[in-house]
Write a protein that holds these residues in place. Structure first.
Motif, PDB file in Angstrom:
ATOM      1  N   LYS A 120      28.144  37.517  41.152  1.00 51.75           N
ATOM      2  CA  LYS A 120      29.267  38.064  40.376  1.00 51.75           C
ATOM      3  C   LYS A 120      28.755  38.847  39.165  1.00 51.75           C
ATOM      4  N   GLU A 141      34.366  41.767  46.400  1.00 50.75           N
ATOM      5  CA  GLU A 141      35.563  40.954  46.193  1.00 50.75           C
ATOM      6  C   GLU A 141      35.849  40.090  47.421  1.00 50.75           C
ATOM      7  N   HIS A 142      35.710  40.656  48.599  1.00 51.41           N
ATOM      8  CA  HIS A 142      35.954  39.877  49.820  1.00 51.41           C
ATOM      9  C   HIS A 142      34.899  38.791  49.978  1.00 51.41           C
ATOM     10  N   THR A 143      33.670  39.112  49.626  1.00 51.14           N
ATOM     11  CA  THR A 143      32.585  38.132  49.694  1.00 51.14           C
ATOM     12  C   THR A 143      32.867  36.940  48.791  1.00 51.14           C
ATOM     13  N   PHE A 144      33.333  37.202  47.579  1.00 50.77           N
ATOM     14  CA  PHE A 144      33.640  36.110  46.648  1.00 50.77           C
ATOM     15  C   PHE A 144      34.758  35.229  47.207  1.00 50.77           C
ATOM     16  N   SER A 145      35.720  35.848  47.863  1.00 52.24           N
ATOM     17  CA  SER A 145      36.816  35.088  48.452  1.00 52.24           C
ATOM     18  C   SER A 145      36.322  34.180  49.576  1.00 52.24           C
ATOM     19  N   VAL A 146      35.437  34.693  50.410  1.00 53.39           N
ATOM     20  CA  VAL A 146      34.883  33.892  51.503  1.00 53.39           C
ATOM     21  C   VAL A 146      34.031  32.750  50.949  1.00 53.39           C
ATOM     22  N   LYS A 148      34.383  31.242  48.166  1.00 52.98           N
ATOM     23  CA  LYS A 148      35.301  30.239  47.611  1.00 52.98           C
ATOM     24  C   LYS A 148      35.845  29.341  48.719  1.00 52.98           C
ATOM     25  N   ARG A 149      36.167  29.951  49.869  1.00 58.63           N
ATOM     26  CA  ARG A 149      36.639  29.157  51.006  1.00 58.63           C
ATOM     27  C   ARG A 149      35.556  28.182  51.468  1.00 58.63           C
ATOM     28  N   GLY A 326      34.990  35.596  58.094  1.00 59.98           N
ATOM     29  CA  GLY A 326      35.088  36.495  56.944  1.00 59.98           C
ATOM     30  C   GLY A 326      34.535  37.876  57.236  1.00 59.98           C
TER      31      GLY A 326
END
Length: 429
Positions: A120, A141-146, A148-149, A326
């Motif tokens: 980040k 942004e998509h990587t950070f979301s994945v 987090k999952r 993802g």
């Protein structure tokens, strides 16, 4: 858009090489100003930690050779010295790699949480230098979301064994009762903060924290009742400590062999335990050759860390499944965006043809043409122009044996199946 990741990490190269390609904060602005110009990439990101240096680039072409040349030149190395230790990932593999890094699956410590924060920070730094565009921003942004999952839906982060924890575990092998030992921590970042917590949990009660800025050193030291000092004061206190753990962003060593030799004489050769987590290294490698000094680098922590890997294999498999999903989601998003762009062009072309035929009909009406005749001419002309190019391309495709184009045309326009005795779609066209 072509995506490329070129990097070096703890699996491909020893610390002696990793420290030579690490990017110091002082040179980041210079790196970003050169990187895209030298490689032709339109977007770029740089991640540099103790265990890895990675470059993320997006552009119209595969720029791997120019990236390697630039990386070697920037650090005054021969490209041939890096060829055997770098890895390159492209497109979907590059997407998967970034997500695995963010989730801690590519770390020395499986599932360690710090790498997500470091990634980040790398994204924020790239944005600060105007190096990212819509493509890399969407990927980060998509990587950070994945990631987090992965953290919330698997046990990958439970009871984490970090490099900081591994360092303290190794100290136990030298000092059985650590309540009697004094620790010197060099640096005041997140890793040293974690080290201080683990040392306190292990029984250490006497702390010194040395840092470039005294205020930050004091703030961290006071959490454990210790004392903060500046880096220049380390030689004055070195003989009084037993444990030295260092992690700074200094481009040059902070603790040299001569200072340690003098301290050993004062200590009457009582042993030192030292861990150098930094890349580039904070402690001169020659210190490890001294009697009564147990010096370890991040590469020496593998045994403790491999036990952590074995305990998390099940969670890692679950995490890999989430990452595969993802990656597919991200690729689907890109395809959807590409479809939107294509549809915009398609609609613009149709509207342009409509306007041309409408203007022609209006001119005919102004010249006295019968309205019904003008309207029929408008409909016929618009239909012919809309169908001409697709008809030509379908005929060409069928002649080349690409019969799936006709099937796609039926699907696209929801054409009903024709009776066997009717002419084929291409014959009608």
């Amino acid at each position: 858009m072509a995506l490329l990741t070129l990097g070096i990490n703890h699996r491909t190269a020893p610390v002696e090489i990793r420290e030579r390609v690490a990017f110091t904060p002082e040179r980041m602005a210079e790196a970003f100003s050169e990187l895209r110009v030298a490689t032709g990439a339109s977007e770029a990101g740089i991640l540099s930690t103790c265990n890895r240096t990675e470059l993320y680039l997006a552009g119209d072409d595969d720029c791997a050779p120019s990236v390697l040349r630039w990386l070697a030149g920037f650090h005054d190395l021969d490209a041939a010295d890096l060829e055997n230790v770098i890895y390159v990932h492209r497109d979907s593999d590059a997407v998967r790699h970034m997500m695995r890094v963010a989730a801690g699956l590519d770390s020395m410590v499986l599932g360690e949480p710090q790498i997500l924060g470091q990634l980040k920070d790398a994204y924020a730094l790239a944005r600060e230098h105007n190096a990212t565009g819509s493509f890399l921003s969407r990927l980060f942004e998509h990587t950070f979301s994945v990631a987090k999952r992965v953290r919330t839906e698997t046990a990958i982060g439970e009871n984490p064994v970090s490099v900081a924890y591994a360092s303290v575990s190794m100290a136990h092998q030298i000092f059985s009762d650590m309540s009697r030992n004094k620790a010197l921590l060099i640096g005041a970042g997140k890793t040293i903060e974690l080290v201080s917590r683990h040392l306190a949990d292990a029984g250490v009660r006497d702390f010194l924290v040395a840092n470039r800025t005294l205020e930050r050193a004091q703030a961290l030291a006071e959490l454990h009742g210790g004392k903060g000092i500046v880096l220049s004061e380390i030689p004055d206190h070195l003989a009084d400590v037993d444990i030295v753990i260092s992690s700074t962003a200094s481009p040059l060593p902070i603790l040299g062999k001569g200072a340690v030799e003098r301290a050993l004489k004062k200590r009457k050769h009582r042993p030192y335990f030292m861990v150098d987590i930094a890349v580039p290294r904070d402690i001169e490698p020659e210190v490890g050759a001294l009697a009564d000094v147990y010096l370890y680098t991040v590469d020496d922590l593998r045994q403790v860390i491999e036990e952590n890997v074995r305990s998390r294999e099940g969670a890692a498999r679950e995490a890999e499944n989430l990452i595969a999903s993802g990656v597919q989601d991200f690729l689907d998003q890109l395809r959807a965006l590409d479809a939107v762009s294509t549809l915009k062009v398609f609609r613009s072309r149709a509207e342009s043809l409509r306007d041309e035929e409408t203007e022609k009909a209006l001119r005919a009406l102004r010249n006295g043409t019968d309205p019904e005749t003008a309207l029929r001419s408008l409909a016929r002309g618009l239909t012919n122009k809309l169908l001409h190019q697709p008809s030509t391309q379908v005929r060409k495709a069928m002649a080349e044996g690409r019969t799936e184009v006709a099937d796609f045309l039926r699907e696209l326009y929801q054409l009903e199946a024709l009776d066997a005795d009717e002419p084929t779609t291409t014959e009608k066209l």
